[in-house]
Motif scaffolding. Structure first.
Motif, PDB file in Angstrom:
ATOM      1  N   LYS A 153       0.823  -1.201   0.000  1.00 12.69           N
ATOM      2  CA  LYS A 153       0.000   0.000   0.000  1.00 12.69           C
ATOM      3  C   LYS A 153       0.868   1.267   0.000  1.00 12.69           C
ATOM      4  CE  LYS A 153      -3.919  -2.130   2.439  1.00 12.69           C
ATOM      5  NZ  LYS A 153      -4.759  -2.107   3.654  1.00 12.69           N
ATOM      6  N   LYS A 154       1.953   1.231   0.767  1.00  9.94           N
ATOM      7  CA  LYS A 154       2.822   2.401   0.848  1.00  9.94           C
ATOM      8  C   LYS A 154       3.534   2.626  -0.485  1.00  9.94           C
ATOM      9  CE  LYS A 154       5.648   4.571   4.387  1.00  9.94           C
ATOM     10  NZ  LYS A 154       4.551   5.439   4.815  1.00  9.94           N
ATOM     11  N   ILE A 155       3.878   1.510  -1.119  1.00  7.76           N
ATOM     12  CA  ILE A 155       4.522   1.635  -2.430  1.00  7.76           C
ATOM     13  C   ILE A 155       3.571   2.330  -3.417  1.00  7.76           C
ATOM     14  CG2 ILE A 155       5.321   0.346  -4.445  1.00  7.76           C
ATOM     15  CD1 ILE A 155       6.550  -1.662  -2.527  1.00  7.76           C
ATOM     16  N   ASN A 156       2.332   1.843  -3.430  1.00  7.75           N
ATOM     17  CA  ASN A 156       1.370   2.385  -4.389  1.00  7.75           C
ATOM     18  C   ASN A 156       0.955   3.811  -4.038  1.00  7.75           C
ATOM     19  OD1 ASN A 156       1.340   0.008  -5.911  1.00  7.75           O
ATOM     20  ND2 ASN A 156      -0.203  -0.930  -4.598  1.00  7.75           N
ATOM     21  N   ALA A 157       0.860   4.099  -2.748  1.00  9.87           N
ATOM     22  CA  ALA A 157       0.331   5.403  -2.343  1.00  9.87           C
ATOM     23  C   ALA A 157       1.427   6.477  -2.305  1.00  9.87           C
ATOM     24  CB  ALA A 157      -0.345   5.281  -0.991  1.00  9.87           C
ATOM     25  N   GLU A 158       2.602   6.142  -1.846  1.00 12.15           N
ATOM     26  CA  GLU A 158       3.615   7.185  -1.619  1.00 12.15           C
ATOM     27  C   GLU A 158       4.876   7.002  -2.475  1.00 12.15           C
ATOM     28  OE1 GLU A 158       4.506   7.497   2.498  1.00 12.15           O
ATOM     29  OE2 GLU A 158       2.397   7.503   3.138  1.00 12.15           O
ATOM     30  N   CYS A 159       5.296   5.754  -2.545  1.00 11.03           N
ATOM     31  CA  CYS A 159       6.615   5.532  -3.190  1.00 11.03           C
ATOM     32  C   CYS A 159       6.552   5.727  -4.694  1.00 11.03           C
ATOM     33  CB  CYS A 159       7.086   4.114  -2.842  1.00 11.03           C
ATOM     34  SG  CYS A 159       8.742   3.767  -3.479  1.00 11.03           S
ATOM     35  N   ARG A 160       5.530   5.196  -5.347  1.00 18.15           N
ATOM     36  CA  ARG A 160       5.506   5.265  -6.808  1.00 18.15           C
ATOM     37  C   ARG A 160       5.465   6.709  -7.333  1.00 18.15           C
ATOM     38  NH1 ARG A 160       1.502   1.165  -9.470  1.00 18.15           N
ATOM     39  NH2 ARG A 160       3.131  -0.214  -8.652  1.00 18.15           N
ATOM     40  N   PRO A 161       4.613   7.616  -6.788  1.00 15.33           N
ATOM     41  CA  PRO A 161       4.635   8.993  -7.304  1.00 15.33           C
ATOM     42  C   PRO A 161       5.996   9.680  -7.122  1.00 15.33           C
ATOM     43  CG  PRO A 161       2.649   8.599  -6.062  1.00 15.33           C
ATOM     44  CD  PRO A 161       3.522   7.413  -5.814  1.00 15.33           C
ATOM     45  N   LEU A 162       6.620   9.446  -5.931  1.00 16.37           N
ATOM     46  CA  LEU A 162       7.934  10.055  -5.712  1.00 16.37           C
ATOM     47  C   LEU A 162       8.993   9.466  -6.638  1.00 16.37           C
ATOM     48  CD1 LEU A 162       7.942  10.330  -1.817  1.00 16.37           C
ATOM     49  CD2 LEU A 162       7.746  12.199  -3.473  1.00 16.37           C
ATOM     50  N   LEU A 163       8.890   8.151  -6.845  1.00 14.13           N
ATOM     51  CA  LEU A 163       9.852   7.512  -7.752  1.00 14.13           C
ATOM     52  C   LEU A 163       9.690   8.054  -9.174  1.00 14.13           C
ATOM     53  CD1 LEU A 163      12.064   5.422  -8.295  1.00 14.13           C
ATOM     54  CD2 LEU A 163      10.247   3.701  -8.609  1.00 14.13           C
ATOM     55  N   THR A 164       8.404   8.196  -9.568  1.00 15.46           N
ATOM     56  CA  THR A 164       8.170   8.741 -10.916  1.00 15.46           C
ATOM     57  C   THR A 164       8.758  10.159 -11.041  1.00 15.46           C
ATOM     58  OG1 THR A 164       6.142   7.412 -11.111  1.00 15.46           O
ATOM     59  CG2 THR A 164       6.396   9.317 -12.577  1.00 15.46           C
ATOM     60  N   ARG A 165       8.534  10.970  -9.967  1.00 14.98           N
ATOM     61  CA  ARG A 165       9.082  12.324 -10.004  1.00 14.98           C
ATOM     62  C   ARG A 165      10.611  12.319  -9.960  1.00 14.98           C
ATOM     63  NH1 ARG A 165       7.185  16.569  -5.505  1.00 14.98           N
ATOM     64  NH2 ARG A 165       8.752  15.425  -4.281  1.00 14.98           N
ATOM     65  N   LEU A 166      11.196  11.389  -9.174  1.00 15.38           N
ATOM     66  CA  LEU A 166      12.653  11.292  -9.101  1.00 15.38           C
ATOM     67  C   LEU A 166      13.240  10.897 -10.445  1.00 15.38           C
ATOM     68  CD1 LEU A 166      15.283  11.360  -7.452  1.00 15.38           C
ATOM     69  CD2 LEU A 166      14.859   8.964  -6.828  1.00 15.38           C
ATOM     70  N   VAL A 167      12.621   9.871 -11.057  1.00 14.26           N
ATOM     71  CA  VAL A 167      13.104   9.447 -12.372  1.00 14.26           C
ATOM     72  C   VAL A 167      12.936  10.567 -13.395  1.00 14.26           C
ATOM     73  CG1 VAL A 167      12.749   7.830 -14.278  1.00 14.26           C
ATOM     74  CG2 VAL A 167      12.747   7.014 -11.925  1.00 14.26           C
ATOM     75  N   GLY A 168      11.787  11.282 -13.277  1.00 13.89           N
ATOM     76  CA  GLY A 168      11.577  12.415 -14.183  1.00 13.89           C
ATOM     77  C   GLY A 168      12.620  13.503 -13.983  1.00 13.89           C
ATOM     78  N   ASN A 169      12.929  13.778 -12.710  1.00 16.52           N
ATOM     79  CA  ASN A 169      13.974  14.766 -12.450  1.00 16.52           C
ATOM     80  C   ASN A 169      15.330  14.344 -13.016  1.00 16.52           C
ATOM     81  OD1 ASN A 169      12.173  16.458 -11.127  1.00 16.52           O
ATOM     82  ND2 ASN A 169      12.599  15.555  -9.109  1.00 16.52           N
ATOM     83  N   LEU A 170      15.626  13.054 -12.825  1.00 18.22           N
ATOM     84  CA  LEU A 170      16.898  12.555 -13.364  1.00 18.22           C
ATOM     85  C   LEU A 170      16.909  12.592 -14.899  1.00 18.22           C
ATOM     86  CD1 LEU A 170      17.560   9.571 -10.930  1.00 18.22           C
ATOM     87  CD2 LEU A 170      18.940  11.651 -11.144  1.00 18.22           C
ATOM     88  N   ASP A 171      15.750  12.210 -15.495  1.00 15.57           N
ATOM     89  CA  ASP A 171      15.683  12.287 -16.962  1.00 15.57           C
ATOM     90  C   ASP A 171      15.822  13.719 -17.457  1.00 15.57           C
ATOM     91  OD1 ASP A 171      15.401   9.550 -17.189  1.00 15.57           O
ATOM     92  OD2 ASP A 171      13.185   9.599 -17.241  1.00 15.57           O
ATOM     93  N   ALA A 172      15.186  14.645 -16.716  1.00 15.05           N
ATOM     94  CA  ALA A 172      15.329  16.061 -17.094  1.00 15.05           C
ATOM     95  C   ALA A 172      16.775  16.527 -16.940  1.00 15.05           C
ATOM     96  CB  ALA A 172      14.391  16.909 -16.244  1.00 15.05           C
ATOM     97  N   PHE A 173      17.419  16.050 -15.878  1.00 11.90           N
ATOM     98  CA  PHE A 173      18.822  16.399 -15.654  1.00 11.90           C
ATOM     99  C   PHE A 173      19.689  15.885 -16.798  1.00 11.90           C
ATOM    100  CE2 PHE A 173      23.049  15.575 -13.984  1.00 11.90           C
ATOM    101  CZ  PHE A 173      23.359  16.759 -13.334  1.00 11.90           C
ATOM    102  N   LEU A 174      19.442  14.610 -17.170  1.00  7.19           N
ATOM    103  CA  LEU A 174      20.230  14.024 -18.258  1.00  7.19           C
ATOM    104  C   LEU A 174      19.914  14.706 -19.595  1.00  7.19           C
ATOM    105  CD1 LEU A 174      20.018  10.245 -17.264  1.00  7.19           C
ATOM    106  CD2 LEU A 174      21.974  11.792 -17.010  1.00  7.19           C
ATOM    107  N   ALA A 175      18.614  15.037 -19.780  1.00  7.97           N
ATOM    108  CA  ALA A 175      18.252  15.726 -21.024  1.00  7.97           C
ATOM    109  C   ALA A 175      18.906  17.103 -21.095  1.00  7.97           C
ATOM    110  CB  ALA A 175      16.734  15.853 -21.118  1.00  7.97           C
ATOM    111  N   GLU A 176      18.902  17.805 -19.953  1.00  8.32           N
ATOM    112  CA  GLU A 176      19.561  19.112 -19.932  1.00  8.32           C
ATOM    113  C   GLU A 176      21.071  18.977 -20.165  1.00  8.32           C
ATOM    114  OE1 GLU A 176      19.712  23.229 -19.747  1.00  8.32           O
ATOM    115  OE2 GLU A 176      17.979  21.865 -19.848  1.00  8.32           O
ATOM    116  N   THR A 177      21.629  17.886 -19.617  1.00  7.80           N
ATOM    117  CA  THR A 177      23.055  17.636 -19.869  1.00  7.80           C
ATOM    118  C   THR A 177      23.309  17.425 -21.351  1.00  7.80           C
ATOM    119  OG1 THR A 177      23.268  16.630 -17.674  1.00  7.80           O
ATOM    120  CG2 THR A 177      25.011  16.176 -19.269  1.00  7.80           C
ATOM    121  N   ASP A 178      22.434  16.606 -21.972  1.00  8.37           N
ATOM    122  CA  ASP A 178      22.585  16.400 -23.424  1.00  8.37           C
ATOM    123  C   ASP A 178      22.403  17.711 -24.190  1.00  8.37           C
ATOM    124  OD1 ASP A 178      23.068  13.708 -23.088  1.00  8.37           O
ATOM    125  OD2 ASP A 178      20.950  13.135 -23.310  1.00  8.37           O
TER     126      ASP A 178
END
Length: 420
Positions: A153-178
């Motif tokens: 439940k915690k994964i679905n309720a709290e962890c997944r949105p933060l993970l998605t945002r973290l991965v998005g931030n990292l992808d944005a970081f890598l995209a900005e690097t590119d």
């Protein structure tokens, strides 16, 4: 052209070489600057952006590995699998923290134009990780104590949105690097193209300048040399009437000025030679006329000398006859004296007669001496007459004097002959 001719050839060549040397130095400076900019862009690309991109990928991989291990831990069916997944989660969590720290250090070393936009994205990543990390560790704890449903439940309720945002931030970081890397490449290409265009323009300008300067310099040298050569050919053909005009202050102008001075000197010399030739011609004509007159007078003097020689020869014959008569008279006197001595009986009158004969003999000897002197002086005067005839001065005036003396001596010889 006038400006170039006002400069010496040495100065012109020095200016041309100096401009070419300056252009080469400028090209070298631009090349070195381009190499420096390329090296800087390459350093930004290789030493910074690629390192930052690699660290960003490592953080993303560690975050994904941590999320996968957390999911596997929830669905693990055995205790060893749970222990292994818990260990992987801890390793991945440490890798994320270490990677973020390394990213922060790398951005501090990167150039400001590349670090500033990435630092903002890194701050977002760290903020998301600060929220996501404790939840991931809490899910791990719940799964390790057997509360897997709560963990899910915690994964679905709290962890997944933060993970998605973290991965998005990292992808944005890598995209900005590119993006920054691509911008660095494009900037490097633009700088390269700009530098290449500048070098092309500068090279074309230098070539054009060299061609124009070479043409003008060659023209400023060949033109006056051609005029000087044509004038020299005319000088060689005897035409000294063409003046030479020195243009400018260079070495060729000095040469042309010297040639003009030489032309003027030669013109004056030729004029003097021409005047001298005319004078010599006039004098030669006068000398020829004088020689003709002298020849005529010499012929006249020679004829007169021939007549004088004939007269002298006659006079010499007369003198020889007188001398013979005197010798005969002397013989007769000696004979008479002998007869008088032998005939000591001659009367006193005969003695007196002999004395008169003796006196006459002495007079005859004196006359002979005079005649001899006249003959000697006549010879001298004849020699003087020959000299005067050779000189032929003043139309034979000296010869007239000699002729008068010869006539006088001839009269004296005649008188002496009468006395004999």
């Amino acid at each position: 052209m006038n400006f170039l001719q006002s400069l010496t050839i040495k100065t012109r060549l020095a200016i041309g070489y100096a401009v070419l040397a300056f252009a080469l130095v400028l090209v070298a400076i631009m090349g070195i600057r381009g190499q420096s900019l390329t090296q800087q862009n390459l350093e930004v690309q290789v030493n910074h952006l690629e390192v930052i991109k690699g660290l960003g990928n490592s953080v993303l991989d560690a975050a994904n590995a941590r999320a996968v291990s957390a999911r596997n831990l929830v669905i693990a069916s055995s205790k060893p699998d749970e222990v292994a997944e818990i260990k992987l989660i801890g390793t991945a969590h440490e890798a994320v923290g270490k990677g973020l720290k390394n990213l922060e250090e790398a951005l501090k070393k990167a150039p400001p134009e590349a670090a500033e936009p990435l630092q903002k994205l890194l701050a977002q990543i760290k903020e998301t990780e600060a929220a996501y990390g404790p939840i991931a560790l809490e899910i791990t704890r719940l799964a390790s104590v057997g509360e897997k449903d709560t963990a899910i439940k915690k994964i679905n309720a709290e962890c997944r949105p933060l993970l998605t945002r973290l991965v998005g931030n990292l992808d944005a970081f890598l995209a900005e690097t590119d993006k920054i890397s691509q911008q660095a490449i494009e900037r490097s290409m633009r700088q390269f193209e700009s530098l290449r265009m500048q070098l092309i323009v500068l090279s074309v300008a230098v070539v054009l300048f060299a061609v124009v300067l070479g043409y003008l310099t060659t023209r400023s040298i060949i033109g006056p040399l051609g005029e000087a050569g044509a004038a020299t050919q005319e000088f060689a053909q005897g035409n000294l009437a063409r003046p030479l005009v020195a243009r400018g202050n260079d070495e060729i102008a000095s040469l042309v000025a010297a040639m003009e001075d030489m032309r003027q000197s030669l013109s004056g010399l030729v004029a003097g030679v021409r005047e001298g030739s005319m004078s010599v011609s006039t004098a030669s004509s006068e000398i020829a006329q004088g020689n003709q007159n002298l020849s005529t007078r010499t012929e006249q003097q020679a004829s007169a000398l021939q007549q004088t020689a004939a007269s002298m020869e006659q006079l010499g014959s007369t003198v020889r006859q007188n001398a013979d008569n005197a010798v005969n008279a002397n013989k007769l006197a000696h004979s008479a004296s002998t007869i008088a001595q032998q005939g000591g009986e001659v009367v006193a009158q005969v003695v007196e007669t002999m004395k008169g004969i003796n006196d006459s003999s002495r007079k005859i000897n004196d006359i002979i001496s005079v005649i001899d002197g006249i003959a000697f002086q006549t010879n001298i005067l004849a020699l003087n007459a020959a000299v005067e005839a050779a000189r032929a001065g003043d139309q034979g005036r000296g010869f007239a004097v000699v002729a008068g003396e010869v006539r006088t001596l001839a009269q004296r010889s005649a008188q002496a002959a009468k006395e004999i």
